[in-house]
Scaffold this motif. Structure first.
Motif, PDB file in Angstrom:
ATOM      1  N   ARG A 194      36.461  41.452  19.218  1.00  0.00           N
ATOM      2  CA  ARG A 194      37.615  40.792  20.066  1.00  0.00           C
ATOM      3  C   ARG A 194      37.084  39.720  20.547  1.00  0.00           C
ATOM      4  NH1 ARG A 194      39.094  45.783  22.394  1.00  0.00           N
ATOM      5  NH2 ARG A 194      38.506  44.976  23.941  1.00  0.00           N
ATOM      6  N   PRO A 195      38.053  38.539  21.081  1.00  0.00           N
ATOM      7  CA  PRO A 195      37.654  36.872  21.535  1.00  0.00           C
ATOM      8  C   PRO A 195      37.985  37.359  23.069  1.00  0.00           C
ATOM      9  CG  PRO A 195      39.500  36.852  20.523  1.00  0.00           C
ATOM     10  CD  PRO A 195      39.364  37.615  20.074  1.00  0.00           C
ATOM     11  N   GLU A 196      36.698  38.189  23.513  1.00  0.00           N
ATOM     12  CA  GLU A 196      37.067  38.298  24.803  1.00  0.00           C
ATOM     13  C   GLU A 196      35.832  38.173  25.284  1.00  0.00           C
ATOM     14  OE1 GLU A 196      40.124  41.721  24.905  1.00  0.00           O
ATOM     15  OE2 GLU A 196      38.028  41.750  25.530  1.00  0.00           O
ATOM     16  N   ALA A 197      35.624  36.967  26.748  1.00  0.00           N
ATOM     17  CA  ALA A 197      34.414  37.019  27.093  1.00  0.00           C
ATOM     18  C   ALA A 197      35.083  37.853  28.674  1.00  0.00           C
ATOM     19  CB  ALA A 197      33.820  35.667  26.858  1.00  0.00           C
ATOM     20  N   VAL A 198      33.308  38.187  29.495  1.00  0.00           N
ATOM     21  CA  VAL A 198      33.624  38.562  30.607  1.00  0.00           C
ATOM     22  C   VAL A 198      32.142  37.359  31.028  1.00  0.00           C
ATOM     23  CG1 VAL A 198      33.052  40.011  32.698  1.00  0.00           C
ATOM     24  CG2 VAL A 198      33.477  40.743  30.412  1.00  0.00           C
ATOM     25  N   ALA A 199      32.607  36.519  32.517  1.00  0.00           N
ATOM     26  CA  ALA A 199      31.736  35.693  32.613  1.00  0.00           C
ATOM     27  C   ALA A 199      31.871  36.413  34.566  1.00  0.00           C
ATOM     28  CB  ALA A 199      33.015  33.972  32.993  1.00  0.00           C
ATOM     29  N   PHE A 200      30.065  36.220  34.106  1.00  0.00           N
ATOM     30  CA  PHE A 200      29.907  36.746  35.977  1.00  0.00           C
ATOM     31  C   PHE A 200      29.454  35.805  36.860  1.00  0.00           C
ATOM     32  CE2 PHE A 200      28.641  39.717  32.757  1.00  0.00           C
ATOM     33  CZ  PHE A 200      28.990  40.707  33.178  1.00  0.00           C
ATOM     34  N   ALA A 201      29.606  35.439  38.058  1.00  0.00           N
ATOM     35  CA  ALA A 201      29.197  34.520  39.179  1.00  0.00           C
ATOM     36  C   ALA A 201      28.416  34.024  39.086  1.00  0.00           C
ATOM     37  CB  ALA A 201      30.026  35.168  40.591  1.00  0.00           C
ATOM     38  N   ARG A 202      27.192  33.445  39.799  1.00  0.00           N
ATOM     39  CA  ARG A 202      25.972  33.152  39.785  1.00  0.00           C
ATOM     40  C   ARG A 202      25.766  34.379  41.147  1.00  0.00           C
ATOM     41  NH1 ARG A 202      23.036  29.658  43.655  1.00  0.00           N
ATOM     42  NH2 ARG A 202      20.594  28.921  42.756  1.00  0.00           N
ATOM     43  N   ARG A 203      24.530  34.427  40.591  1.00  0.00           N
ATOM     44  CA  ARG A 203      24.252  36.179  41.227  1.00  0.00           C
ATOM     45  C   ARG A 203      23.327  35.292  43.027  1.00  0.00           C
ATOM     46  NH1 ARG A 203      18.559  36.332  42.909  1.00  0.00           N
ATOM     47  NH2 ARG A 203      17.876  34.630  42.439  1.00  0.00           N
ATOM     48  N   PRO A 204      23.869  35.833  44.338  1.00  0.00           N
ATOM     49  CA  PRO A 204      24.436  37.309  43.596  1.00  0.00           C
ATOM     50  C   PRO A 204      25.932  37.492  43.997  1.00  0.00           C
ATOM     51  CG  PRO A 204      23.403  37.225  46.048  1.00  0.00           C
ATOM     52  CD  PRO A 204      23.272  35.901  45.396  1.00  0.00           C
ATOM     53  N   GLY A 205      26.546  37.911  43.079  1.00  0.00           N
ATOM     54  CA  GLY A 205      28.713  37.592  43.549  1.00  0.00           C
ATOM     55  C   GLY A 205      29.156  38.803  43.208  1.00  0.00           C
ATOM     56  N   THR A 206      30.232  39.118  43.298  1.00  0.00           N
ATOM     57  CA  THR A 206      30.535  40.143  43.846  1.00  0.00           C
ATOM     58  C   THR A 206      32.112  39.800  42.428  1.00  0.00           C
ATOM     59  OG1 THR A 206      32.724  39.283  45.528  1.00  0.00           O
ATOM     60  CG2 THR A 206      30.358  40.548  45.959  1.00  0.00           C
ATOM     61  N   PHE A 207      32.032  39.009  41.940  1.00  0.00           N
ATOM     62  CA  PHE A 207      33.119  38.692  40.464  1.00  0.00           C
ATOM     63  C   PHE A 207      32.870  38.720  39.499  1.00  0.00           C
ATOM     64  CE2 PHE A 207      33.192  33.831  41.673  1.00  0.00           C
ATOM     65  CZ  PHE A 207      32.863  34.076  40.164  1.00  0.00           C
ATOM     66  N   ALA A 208      34.002  38.894  38.371  1.00  0.00           N
ATOM     67  CA  ALA A 208      33.783  39.098  37.270  1.00  0.00           C
ATOM     68  C   ALA A 208      35.023  38.575  36.386  1.00  0.00           C
ATOM     69  CB  ALA A 208      32.624  39.370  36.492  1.00  0.00           C
ATOM     70  N   VAL A 209      34.755  37.667  35.899  1.00  0.00           N
ATOM     71  CA  VAL A 209      36.449  37.234  35.419  1.00  0.00           C
ATOM     72  C   VAL A 209      36.364  37.821  33.325  1.00  0.00           C
ATOM     73  CG1 VAL A 209      37.436  36.413  36.739  1.00  0.00           C
ATOM     74  CG2 VAL A 209      36.522  35.525  34.783  1.00  0.00           C
ATOM     75  N   VAL A 210      37.416  38.769  33.108  1.00  0.00           N
ATOM     76  CA  VAL A 210      37.523  39.140  31.444  1.00  0.00           C
ATOM     77  C   VAL A 210      38.520  38.284  31.450  1.00  0.00           C
ATOM     78  CG1 VAL A 210      37.646  40.131  29.953  1.00  0.00           C
ATOM     79  CG2 VAL A 210      36.753  41.547  32.037  1.00  0.00           C
ATOM     80  N   ILE A 211      38.022  36.555  30.220  1.00  0.00           N
ATOM     81  CA  ILE A 211      38.861  36.408  29.385  1.00  0.00           C
ATOM     82  C   ILE A 211      38.974  36.278  28.269  1.00  0.00           C
ATOM     83  CG2 ILE A 211      38.981  33.782  29.419  1.00  0.00           C
ATOM     84  CD1 ILE A 211      36.901  32.819  32.106  1.00  0.00           C
ATOM     85  N   ASP A 212      40.469  35.851  28.271  1.00  0.00           N
ATOM     86  CA  ASP A 212      40.986  35.851  26.619  1.00  0.00           C
ATOM     87  C   ASP A 212      40.761  33.993  26.002  1.00  0.00           C
ATOM     88  OD1 ASP A 212      42.275  35.457  24.421  1.00  0.00           O
ATOM     89  OD2 ASP A 212      43.769  36.930  24.503  1.00  0.00           O
ATOM     90  N   CYS A 213      39.865  34.498  25.041  1.00  0.00           N
ATOM     91  CA  CYS A 213      39.547  33.124  25.055  1.00  0.00           C
ATOM     92  C   CYS A 213      39.825  32.457  23.826  1.00  0.00           C
ATOM     93  CB  CYS A 213      38.273  33.475  24.269  1.00  0.00           C
ATOM     94  SG  CYS A 213      36.378  33.482  25.463  1.00  0.00           S
ATOM     95  N   LEU A 214      41.345  33.494  22.789  1.00  0.00           N
ATOM     96  CA  LEU A 214      42.394  32.723  22.017  1.00  0.00           C
ATOM     97  C   LEU A 214      43.787  31.612  23.072  1.00  0.00           C
ATOM     98  CD1 LEU A 214      43.332  32.800  19.362  1.00  0.00           C
ATOM     99  CD2 LEU A 214      44.430  34.892  19.320  1.00  0.00           C
ATOM    100  N   THR A 215      43.605  32.524  24.018  1.00  0.00           N
ATOM    101  CA  THR A 215      44.733  32.082  24.919  1.00  0.00           C
ATOM    102  C   THR A 215      44.587  31.123  26.421  1.00  0.00           C
ATOM    103  OG1 THR A 215      44.867  34.113  26.263  1.00  0.00           O
ATOM    104  CG2 THR A 215      46.249  34.127  23.933  1.00  0.00           C
ATOM    105  N   GLY A 216      43.523  31.592  26.744  1.00  0.00           N
ATOM    106  CA  GLY A 216      42.813  31.268  28.056  1.00  0.00           C
ATOM    107  C   GLY A 216      43.604  31.616  29.105  1.00  0.00           C
ATOM    108  N   ASP A 217      44.001  33.032  28.976  1.00  0.00           N
ATOM    109  CA  ASP A 217      44.107  34.178  29.894  1.00  0.00           C
ATOM    110  C   ASP A 217      43.679  35.029  30.777  1.00  0.00           C
ATOM    111  OD1 ASP A 217      47.454  33.564  28.878  1.00  0.00           O
ATOM    112  OD2 ASP A 217      47.500  35.566  28.143  1.00  0.00           O
ATOM    113  N   ARG A 218      43.217  34.950  31.745  1.00  0.00           N
ATOM    114  CA  ARG A 218      42.751  35.903  32.407  1.00  0.00           C
ATOM    115  C   ARG A 218      43.457  37.597  32.313  1.00  0.00           C
ATOM    116  NH1 ARG A 218      40.685  35.308  38.829  1.00  0.00           N
ATOM    117  NH2 ARG A 218      40.750  33.093  37.692  1.00  0.00           N
TER     118      ARG A 218
END
Length: 357
Positions: free
Chosen positions: A72-96
């Motif tokens: 699927r056109p989905e990507a998980v973008a991780f914060a620069r370490r040490p980070g506590t967040f990551a976001v899952v992005i729909d790379c087709l629509t741009g939605d989180r």
């Protein structure tokens, strides 16, 4: 992507009137990279094989690496370490699609990997009170719900990859103990023991460690060949000179180090940022943003074949017959048979890693 087109696509998807989208529907990007824009905002970019930016999707903060869903056109973008967040992005629509938050007592190390079927996401994490590495498990089919975790096989797990054709994970345990209360201080340098951990069904099956005299060479980043050989890049934490910052390993064998001499290591300031196999697995390349260098090694005999100067060289990934390299200066450069093939300058400050899709 225009807002009205995004809304149209969302409506079609919700009504199940079009097939489940694939990466081809998102423009068929070949690579993903986090970047900073000139206005100081942060984005995740999809990059084509021809070095065009196909999409740029806003991130809440500076990104490090990304994990691309296998279908699927989905990507998980991780914060620069040490980070506590990551976001899952729909790379087709741009939605989180989801936001991942590290559980209490944990933080991410900036990397993750999907299972072969894409149903599970695995993230490297620090249990900072216990001083032990963990791998978090998230259910991608249930909105990326956190379901469990298991031991990483060491301390300070950083990169994580899946061996091709399997669901065996390999983890780069850097060996360095850190704690948020101490900032980025390294708490155990005299006793650190980096390793590669091979994990199947949440159980460590094999550990591969460096020789004692290299125990301060922190294993950070990984690349996997088509045959399942693991190349690893390191960051030297010692004071005495060292002659290697990279190596490779096959399960059941001893580690093989890529020796380049203390002078070359010093030129890279003891720091490897990213590592990759060439598209034909004949070469291994590493970047050093601190040294402004790219080193290319013969994967068979381990010899250093070429040094390429590239200021703030950051991400690197495989390409047919060679490599593609990104730099914090905005350059994207392709190499083929050790020679520059194409170089473009874009208005982005590329971050540490370039992820193949």
């Amino acid at each position: 992507m225009p807002t009205n087109r995004r809304q149209f696509l969302r409506g079609l998807l919700a009504a199940s009137l079009i097939p489940v989208p694939t990466w081809a529907d998102a423009g068929a990007p070949s690579y993903l990279s986090a970047a900073a824009r000139p206005d100081g905002s942060y984005v995740l970019c999809g990059i084509s094989y021809d070095l065009e930016v196909l999409f740029q999707i806003p991130l809440p903060d500076r990104g490090h690496a990304a994990a691309a869903h296998p279908t699927r056109p989905e990507a998980v973008a991780f914060a620069r370490r040490p980070g506590t967040f990551a976001v899952v992005i729909d790379c087709l629509t741009g939605d989180r699609l989801a936001a991942l938050t590290a559980p209490p007592g944990r933080h991410f190390y900036g990397h993750g990997a999907f299972s072969a079927d894409g149903d599970w996401l695995f993230t490297t994490e620090n249990d900072f009170e216990a001083g032990r590495g963990r791998v978090g498990v998230w259910n991608a089919r249930a909105g990326y719900a956190r379901v469990t975790e298991f031991d990483s096989g060491g301390i300070g797990p950083h990169d994580i990859k899946r061996l091709p054709g399997t669901d065996t994970l390999v983890v780069a345990n850097g060996g360095i103990d850190t704690h948020p209360g101490s900032g980025r201080a390294k708490l155990n340098l005299p006793t650190m023991r980096p390793n590669l951990a091979y994990i199947t069904n949440a159980e460590v099956q094999e550990l591969a460690s460096l020789h004692e005299n290299l125990h301060k060479n922190s294993i950070r980043h990984l690349a996997i060949s088509s045959s399942g050989r693991v190349a690893f890049g390191m960051q030297w934490q010692g004071a005495a000179p060292v002659s290697t910052l990279a190596g490779h390993h096959k399960r059941g064998e001893e580690m093989t180090l890529l020796e380049c001499g203390t002078e070359a290591v010093e030129a890279m300031q003891g720091y490897i940022g990213s590592i990759a196999y060439s598209g034909d697995d004949r070469m291994i390349a590493v970047t050093s943003p601190r040294g402004g260098l790219v080193h290319l090694y013969d994967a068979k005999n381990g010899s250093l074949e070429e040094k390429i100067e590239l200021n703030d060289a950051s991400g690197i990934s495989s390409r047919e017959g060679g490599f593609i390299v990104t730099a914090g200066t905005g350059y994207i450069r392709c190499t083929n048979d050790l020679r520059e093939k194409r170089s473009v300058l874009l208005n982005f400050k590329w971050d540490n890693h370039l992820v193949s899709i």
